[in-house]
Write an enzyme that holds these catalytic residues in place. Structure first.
Site, short mmCIF file in Angstrom:
data_model
loop_
_atom_site.label_atom_id
_atom_site.label_comp_id
_atom_site.label_asym_id
_atom_site.label_seq_id
_atom_site.Cartn_x
_atom_site.Cartn_y
_atom_site.Cartn_z
N SER A 74 4.10 2.37 8.31
CA SER A 74 3.80 1.40 7.26
C SER A 74 5.04 1.02 6.47
CB SER A 74 2.76 1.97 6.30
OG SER A 74 1.49 1.98 6.88
N HIS A 95 0.82 -1.22 0.00
CA HIS A 95 0.00 0.00 0.00
C HIS A 95 0.85 1.27 0.00
CE1 HIS A 95 0.30 -0.23 4.54
NE2 HIS A 95 0.36 1.08 4.39
N ASP A 140 -0.11 -7.63 1.37
CA ASP A 140 0.38 -6.25 1.47
C ASP A 140 1.90 -6.23 1.60
OD1 ASP A 140 0.41 -3.52 1.65
OD2 ASP A 140 -0.23 -3.45 3.75
#
Length: 258
Positions: free
Chosen positions: A215, A74, A120
């Site tokens: 992230s 992402h 992911d």
């Protein structure tokens, strides 16, 4: 409560949860300052929104070899490689004392699902290669061969918020959290599947977690890359562990692309 209401509530939960990169900047929740002496494998992904804009740290990543960085899908999905830089060997967010290299290719997992955050994981290819052999401030990290056992302590590193919607910090942060049983994690996130490609870690009482801006950063167990920061319900909330890409599950995928 009838089934229709339950479905509506589940949908509202689903719409309300997002990837932890939704609001970049900041630091780990419940952690402490660290230096790249202890985290030589951690890098910053800096992105510009257009060729005329400046670069800003948006995600973390970790060094697999001189040209390959692991991060979350992402972080790079539907983005252009030319708009990214990788900064290695610098524990200060926004600092320029490390090695800065351009990105030549982005490889998000081809089955990445942005709705449920499955698969992911992504690889970032840099050019020129990082000077690992001659550097004392950066090194590659080995991939975990198998998923870590429940209860094992894992270390998260990153520049994410200190709390939900909190203030930012320039210094790299670290925090330790235990690996959580996948079934218990699924009970917490009953509205979204916890797949084999996901790994959960956190404290039942909350207080320690990754957050926005972390992230793509690493979850490390026994000096090996076990997870990649992916998503969660808020940050460090009780009974909601953080969810990570389960790196051991993707080891063959990684090997086929490096």
């Amino acid at each position: 409560m009838n089934k229709v209401i339950l479905r509506i509530l589940a949908l509202l939960f689903l719409l309300g949860i997002g990837a932890v990169s939704a609001q970049p900047d900041g630091r780990i929740v419940g952690g402490a300052d660290t230096t790249n002496y202890h985290t030589k494998y951690v890098v910053q992904l800096r992105r510009r929104s257009s060729p005329s804009s400046s670069y800003a740290q948006t995600c973390g990543g970790c060094i697999l070899d001189a040209v390959t960085i692991a991060t979350a899908a992402h972080c790079v999905y539907n983005r252009e490689a030319e708009n990214f830089l990788v900064v290695a060997g610098d524990d200060s967010r926004g600092g320029m004392s490390g090695v800065v290299v351009r990105v030549s290719k982005l490889i998000p997992h081809e089955l990445y699902n942005a709705t449920i955050m499955d698969n992911d994981i992504a690889l970032v290819i840099v050019d020129p290669p990082l000077p690992l052999a001659s550097s004392s401030t950066m090194e590659a990290i080995e991939i975990a061969a198998e998923q870590p056992a429940v209860g094992v302590q894992a270390t998260i590193s990153g520049w994410g918020y200190t709390k939900e919607n909190g203030l930012s910090s320039d210094q790299l942060q670290q925090v330790n959290v235990p690996v959580v049983d996948s079934e218990k994690c699924q009970e917490a996130y009953y509205w979204r599947p916890i797949s084999e490609g996901m790994l959960c870690a956190g404290l039942s009482e909350g207080g320690k977690d990754a957050c926005q801006g972390d992230s793509g950063g690493p979850l490390v167990v026994a000096n090996k890359l076990a997870g990649i920061v992916s998503w969660g319900e808020g940050c460090a909330r009780p009974n909601y562990p953080g969810v990570y890409a389960n790196v051991a599950y993707f080891k063959d995928w990684i090997a086929s692309r490096v």
